[in-house]
Design a protein around this motif. Structure first.
Motif, PDB file in Angstrom:
ATOM      1  N   VAL A 202      44.185  38.105  30.647  1.00 41.90           N
ATOM      2  CA  VAL A 202      43.232  36.985  30.622  1.00 41.90           C
ATOM      3  C   VAL A 202      41.831  37.536  30.874  1.00 41.90           C
ATOM      4  CG1 VAL A 202      42.607  34.743  31.625  1.00 41.90           C
ATOM      5  CG2 VAL A 202      45.013  35.410  31.515  1.00 41.90           C
ATOM      6  N   ALA A 203      40.896  37.112  30.042  1.00 40.23           N
ATOM      7  CA  ALA A 203      39.497  37.565  30.199  1.00 40.23           C
ATOM      8  C   ALA A 203      38.581  36.547  29.544  1.00 40.23           C
ATOM      9  CB  ALA A 203      39.313  38.938  29.545  1.00 40.23           C
ATOM     10  N   LEU A 204      37.319  36.731  29.767  1.00 32.46           N
ATOM     11  CA  LEU A 204      36.344  35.915  29.050  1.00 32.46           C
ATOM     12  C   LEU A 204      36.129  36.526  27.672  1.00 32.46           C
ATOM     13  CD1 LEU A 204      33.521  35.234  31.685  1.00 32.46           C
ATOM     14  CD2 LEU A 204      35.419  33.746  31.061  1.00 32.46           C
ATOM     15  N   ARG A 205      35.696  35.664  26.731  1.00 32.78           N
ATOM     16  CA  ARG A 205      35.318  36.193  25.421  1.00 32.78           C
ATOM     17  C   ARG A 205      34.053  35.479  24.958  1.00 32.78           C
ATOM     18  NH1 ARG A 205      39.813  35.767  21.198  1.00 32.78           N
ATOM     19  NH2 ARG A 205      40.552  37.797  21.905  1.00 32.78           N
TER      20      ARG A 205
ATOM     21  N   ALA B 211      45.921  35.304  51.202  1.00 27.14           N
ATOM     22  CA  ALA B 211      45.238  35.097  49.926  1.00 27.14           C
ATOM     23  C   ALA B 211      46.106  34.226  49.027  1.00 27.14           C
ATOM     24  CB  ALA B 211      44.962  36.434  49.257  1.00 27.14           C
ATOM     25  N   LEU B 212      45.460  33.393  48.247  1.00 23.59           N
ATOM     26  CA  LEU B 212      46.207  32.534  47.330  1.00 23.59           C
ATOM     27  C   LEU B 212      46.656  33.342  46.113  1.00 23.59           C
ATOM     28  CD1 LEU B 212      43.831  29.455  47.548  1.00 23.59           C
ATOM     29  CD2 LEU B 212      46.105  29.638  48.575  1.00 23.59           C
ATOM     30  N   HIS B 213      47.808  32.938  45.532  1.00 23.05           N
ATOM     31  CA  HIS B 213      48.304  33.598  44.324  1.00 23.05           C
ATOM     32  C   HIS B 213      47.981  32.720  43.126  1.00 23.05           C
ATOM     33  CE1 HIS B 213      51.603  36.440  45.971  1.00 23.05           C
ATOM     34  NE2 HIS B 213      50.672  36.260  46.887  1.00 23.05           N
ATOM     35  N   THR B 214      47.408  33.319  42.103  1.00 18.69           N
ATOM     36  CA  THR B 214      47.078  32.540  40.908  1.00 18.69           C
ATOM     37  C   THR B 214      48.135  32.769  39.831  1.00 18.69           C
ATOM     38  OG1 THR B 214      44.756  32.851  41.403  1.00 18.69           O
ATOM     39  CG2 THR B 214      45.273  32.131  39.181  1.00 18.69           C
ATOM     40  N   THR B 215      48.532  31.696  39.151  1.00 21.54           N
ATOM     41  CA  THR B 215      49.413  31.828  37.994  1.00 21.54           C
ATOM     42  C   THR B 215      48.834  31.030  36.842  1.00 21.54           C
ATOM     43  OG1 THR B 215      50.735  30.009  38.896  1.00 21.54           O
ATOM     44  CG2 THR B 215      51.605  32.250  39.184  1.00 21.54           C
ATOM     45  N   HIS B 216      49.183  31.455  35.628  1.00 26.74           N
ATOM     46  CA  HIS B 216      48.751  30.712  34.442  1.00 26.74           C
ATOM     47  C   HIS B 216      49.984  30.003  33.898  1.00 26.74           C
ATOM     48  CE1 HIS B 216      47.279  29.580  30.612  1.00 26.74           C
ATOM     49  NE2 HIS B 216      47.776  30.597  29.944  1.00 26.74           N
TER      50      HIS B 216
ATOM     51  N   MET C 137      49.629  36.634  35.515  1.00 24.37           N
ATOM     52  CA  MET C 137      48.528  37.079  34.669  1.00 24.37           C
ATOM     53  C   MET C 137      47.936  38.415  35.126  1.00 24.37           C
ATOM     54  SD  MET C 137      45.433  34.630  35.968  1.00 24.37           S
ATOM     55  CE  MET C 137      44.167  35.737  35.322  1.00 24.37           C
ATOM     56  N   PHE C 138      47.104  38.999  34.301  1.00 24.97           N
ATOM     57  CA  PHE C 138      46.495  40.305  34.568  1.00 24.97           C
ATOM     58  C   PHE C 138      45.047  40.197  34.111  1.00 24.97           C
ATOM     59  CE2 PHE C 138      47.515  45.137  34.169  1.00 24.97           C
ATOM     60  CZ  PHE C 138      46.170  45.522  34.087  1.00 24.97           C
TER      61      PHE C 138
ATOM     62  N   PRO D  33      39.090  37.693  41.409  1.00 25.06           N
ATOM     63  CA  PRO D  33      40.059  38.391  40.555  1.00 25.06           C
ATOM     64  C   PRO D  33      41.288  38.910  41.296  1.00 25.06           C
ATOM     65  CG  PRO D  33      37.906  39.500  40.516  1.00 25.06           C
ATOM     66  CD  PRO D  33      37.724  38.236  41.275  1.00 25.06           C
ATOM     67  N   THR D  34      41.115  39.346  42.566  1.00 32.88           N
ATOM     68  CA  THR D  34      42.278  39.909  43.271  1.00 32.88           C
ATOM     69  C   THR D  34      43.358  38.853  43.498  1.00 32.88           C
ATOM     70  OG1 THR D  34      40.965  41.690  44.213  1.00 32.88           O
ATOM     71  CG2 THR D  34      42.994  41.175  45.357  1.00 32.88           C
ATOM     72  N   SER D  35      42.985  37.589  43.654  1.00 34.75           N
ATOM     73  CA  SER D  35      43.984  36.514  43.758  1.00 34.75           C
ATOM     74  C   SER D  35      44.755  36.413  42.449  1.00 34.75           C
ATOM     75  CB  SER D  35      43.306  35.159  43.998  1.00 34.75           C
ATOM     76  OG  SER D  35      42.914  35.026  45.317  1.00 34.75           O
ATOM     77  N   GLN D  36      44.018  36.549  41.355  1.00 36.93           N
ATOM     78  CA  GLN D  36      44.648  36.427  40.039  1.00 36.93           C
ATOM     79  C   GLN D  36      45.595  37.586  39.761  1.00 36.93           C
ATOM     80  OE1 GLN D  36      41.537  35.315  37.037  1.00 36.93           O
ATOM     81  NE2 GLN D  36      40.269  35.072  38.839  1.00 36.93           N
ATOM     82  N   ASN D  37      45.303  38.751  40.353  1.00 37.96           N
ATOM     83  CA  ASN D  37      46.119  39.941  40.088  1.00 37.96           C
ATOM     84  C   ASN D  37      47.211  40.190  41.133  1.00 37.96           C
ATOM     85  OD1 ASN D  37      45.069  40.787  37.631  1.00 37.96           O
ATOM     86  ND2 ASN D  37      43.464  42.032  38.580  1.00 37.96           N
ATOM     87  N   GLN D  38      47.271  39.370  42.168  1.00 35.94           N
ATOM     88  CA  GLN D  38      48.225  39.657  43.247  1.00 35.94           C
ATOM     89  C   GLN D  38      49.672  39.697  42.771  1.00 35.94           C
ATOM     90  OE1 GLN D  38      48.442  38.586  47.750  1.00 35.94           O
ATOM     91  NE2 GLN D  38      47.298  37.047  46.714  1.00 35.94           N
ATOM     92  N   ARG D  39      50.046  38.732  41.925  1.00 35.56           N
ATOM     93  CA  ARG D  39      51.433  38.670  41.456  1.00 35.56           C
ATOM     94  C   ARG D  39      51.770  39.876  40.574  1.00 35.56           C
ATOM     95  NH1 ARG D  39      54.280  33.070  40.949  1.00 35.56           N
ATOM     96  NH2 ARG D  39      54.999  33.884  38.953  1.00 35.56           N
ATOM     97  N   VAL D  40      50.824  40.259  39.720  1.00 31.97           N
ATOM     98  CA  VAL D  40      51.123  41.347  38.781  1.00 31.97           C
ATOM     99  C   VAL D  40      51.256  42.678  39.540  1.00 31.97           C
ATOM    100  CG1 VAL D  40      48.757  41.952  38.028  1.00 31.97           C
ATOM    101  CG2 VAL D  40      50.651  42.244  36.463  1.00 31.97           C
TER     102      VAL D  40
END
Lengths: 450, 170
Positions: A212-215, A254-259, A264-265, A393-400
């Motif tokens: 996942v990224a901006l474009r 820290a919260l864990h983010t999922t899509h 997600m990465f 971003p680190t919340s978003q990457n915690q699961r991966v």
């Protein structure tokens, strides 16, 4: 039943306080948990009752290495509240400031923190004995990033020149052109560094990740763009909350983010995979030479993606400076009629908007060195913040990170303790996690039963 | 004898700025100094010189703020050698490179043989939150000011550094 425990008292070369426990049964991993016990920071609550104009400087204090990212996302979100459009000149200056932060952050992580893992040396001092020229080169590259942040931000650490709508003061062209010789030299150095890193041994760890990224329509993403994924997601930043969920796990502050339930990465490898064609020729050619256009499924190659982004950021900084037109005024003011006047609530407005229909909501996402940094603010009738949400971003990457270690279980179980520990640490550093941002060190434990 | 770099090191706000503040005062006396706010920049600077004197804020258990210490080159080397603990107490992290790691890396790069440190004690950052000491207001400065005891020690630190420099060049 035989039990094996491997523990690391304090894992250096990451930021913040974290513990990792890997439980193994035979050669199978039964659980991996990354526990972030750095105390909660409560920044979102601190923002309530403050003026939106203060958001860039308050949130910048979340992190000493990526304050610019916080300033940029806060500006984007607040400007979205007030429907404030900035000029092309201010946009260019913001990108230039962000280039400075990407260069500083990436080079420190790549050479001082992550490269020692690939070369089996304990730390940056040992690496300096082995590859003095590369370390000196890295320090010189970093210096150019610091110089950019100092020129645009007023000082190297925690810059103070950013404001909603632009800058307190825009630099003179001569302030910036004086940086060009060092930036040119750093670009040459960065290409050499990339060649050096290409020769490292990369553990085989391919996986199909949900990137996942901006474009952005024309540029490599930094300050703006739509949120896209490797599985076809393509949404406006205002739709973030509908697609990404933060959950609290008892083991972590820290919260864990999922899509949509999936892991997600985000970060350099995701940006590169999703925006390859937006790289300027010099960075694209470097990435093509490394095969990163197709081979971007190995998380250890995040190191190379960061290297490509350093080349990009230096090239971009040179381009911006060569085309620099000093913005005058140095910021776009919020329309006074809008600053206090209630407007219609957004369709996806958050909790306080439901209670107070005049609440205005703004969304902002920018690409921090480590990945997407999302901010959302709600502003009440009195012009003060009533609700704030910040997803680093680190919340978003915690699961991966946890899942990567899970996948490495078999390998970890067969290696001697010290080696298993080293490779687990190296895998965590693929994400350059900033634990301070995510809550916000690492005590690594393996528990093995056979 | 080779010229020696005199480096003020610290953050520009609060008591951590005392190293920068002392460097500024020394410049007014005609002593050439440089100010550094980032560990990587300090490492680069040290990697390009053989001799340096670093002025920095220090936290020492049981020492009140505003006490000036001087560690000579041999003492700094001894601290580094004894510092297995240094790696854990002052790691190289995403947030930067500590003063001891900066010296270690610069030495690994073949430089920074003679490094002296003048330290001025400050209160541990957290205790500042509950400190009742009133800060000194500095005119013409937008910075968060130095606390009273640290401000009072600047003169002594300037005197100590001037003396060390005089002896060095004598």
């Amino acid at each position: 039943m035989k039990t094996r425990t491997i523990s690391v008292g304090y894992m250096a070369r990451v930021e913040g306080e974290t513990a990792l426990t890997v439980k193994l049964k035979g050669d199978e991993v039964t659980s991996v948990s990354l526990s972030i016990f750095e105390p909660p920071r409560l920044f979102e609550s601190m923002l309530v009752g403050r003026s939106p104009a203060e958001a860039p400087d308050i949130t910048a204090r979340i992190c000493g290495i990526c304050p610019v990212a916080y300033q940029m996302s806060a500006c984007a979100a607040v400007e979205n509240v007030f429907r404030l459009a900035i000029s092309n000149e201010i946009r260019a200056l913001r990108r230039l400031l962000y280039c400075g932060e990407w260069i500083e952050s990436h080079v420190l992580h790549m050479v001082m923190l992550h490269a020692p893992d690939f070369l089996n040396v304990p730390d940056a001092a040992a690496l300096s004995k082995l590859h003095p020229e590369r370390v000196k080169g890295a320090l010189k590259i970093k210096k150019t990033g610091n110089a950019l942040v100092a020129k645009l931000g007023g000082r190297e650490i925690h810059p103070i020149n950013v404001k909603i709508g632009g800058f307190y003061r825009a630099p003179l062209p001569s302030d910036l052109t004086s940086l060009l010789p060092d930036l040119q030299a750093a670009l040459g150095e960065a290409l050499e560094m990339l060649g050096w890193m290409a020769g490292f041994h990369y553990p085989d760890a391919k996986n199909h990740y949900l990137y996942v990224a901006l474009r952005h329509p024309t540029d490599y993403p930094m300050n703006e763009g739509r949120i896209v994924s490797s599985e076809g997601l393509d949404i406006d930043v205002s739709e973030y909350d509908r697609h990404f969920t933060e959950t609290h796990e008892t083991r972590s502050h820290a919260l864990h983010t999922t899509h949509q339930g999936k892991t997600m990465f985000c970060g350099p490898l995701a940006r590169l995979a999703l925006n390859f064609e937006k790289l300027p020729p010099i960075a694209r050619d470097a990435a093509l030479g490394l095969g990163l256009d197709k081979d971007h499924h190995n998380p250890f190659k995040s190191l190379l993606a960061r290297g490509v982004e350093v080349v990009f950021a230096l090239d971009e900084a040179i381009r911006i400076i060569e085309n620099y037109k000093r913005p005058s005024p140095s910021f776009i003011a919020i329309d006074p009629a809008l600053s206090n006047a209630p407007t219609r609530p957004e369709a996806s407005a958050g909790p306080s908007a439901e209670k107070h229909p005049s609440t205005r909501v703004g969304y902002g996402a920018t690409e921090a060195p480590r990945g997407i940094l999302y901010h959302r603010y709600e502003v009440g009738d009195d012009g003060l913040i009533t609700n704030a949400k910040i997803v680093p971003p680190t919340s978003q990457n915690q699961r991966v990170i946890e899942e990567d270690l899970f996948r490495m279980g078999k390998l970890l179980s067969t290696l001697p303790k010290a080696e298993a520990r080293a490779i687990a640490e190296q895998a965590i550093r693929n994400y350059d996690p900033c634990i301070s941002c995510a809550t916000h060190f690492l005590d690594l434990r393996f528990e093995q039963t056979e | 004898m080779k010229p020696r770099l005199v480096i003020g090191f610290g953050q520009p706000e609060g008591d951590d700025a005392v190293g920068l503040f002392v460097a500024e005062e020394l410049s007014k006396l005609g002593i050439e100094t440089c100010s550094v706010t980032d560990g990587a920049a300090l490492t680069l600077l040290l990697s390009e010189t053989d001799a340096a004197l670093i002025i920095d804020a220090v936290v020492i258990n049981n020492k009140t703020p505003g006490v000036v210490f001087h560690w000579g080159s041999d003492e700094v080397t001894a601290i580094l050698a004894s510092e297995h603990a240094a790696a854990s107490r002052w790691p190289v992290s995403s947030h930067g490179i500590s003063i001891f790691n900066a010296i270690k890396i610069a030495r690994a790069l073949g430089s920074a043989t003679f490094v002296e440190i003048v330290g001025i004690t400050i209160a541990p950052p957290l205790s500042l939150l509950c400190s009742s000491a009133s800060p000194i207001q500095q005119k013409d400065s937008g910075r968060q000011p130095l606390s009273e005891p640290v401000f009072q020690s600047v003169k002594e630190a300037v005197r100590v550094v001037s003396n060390i420099q005089r002896q060095y060049h004598a």
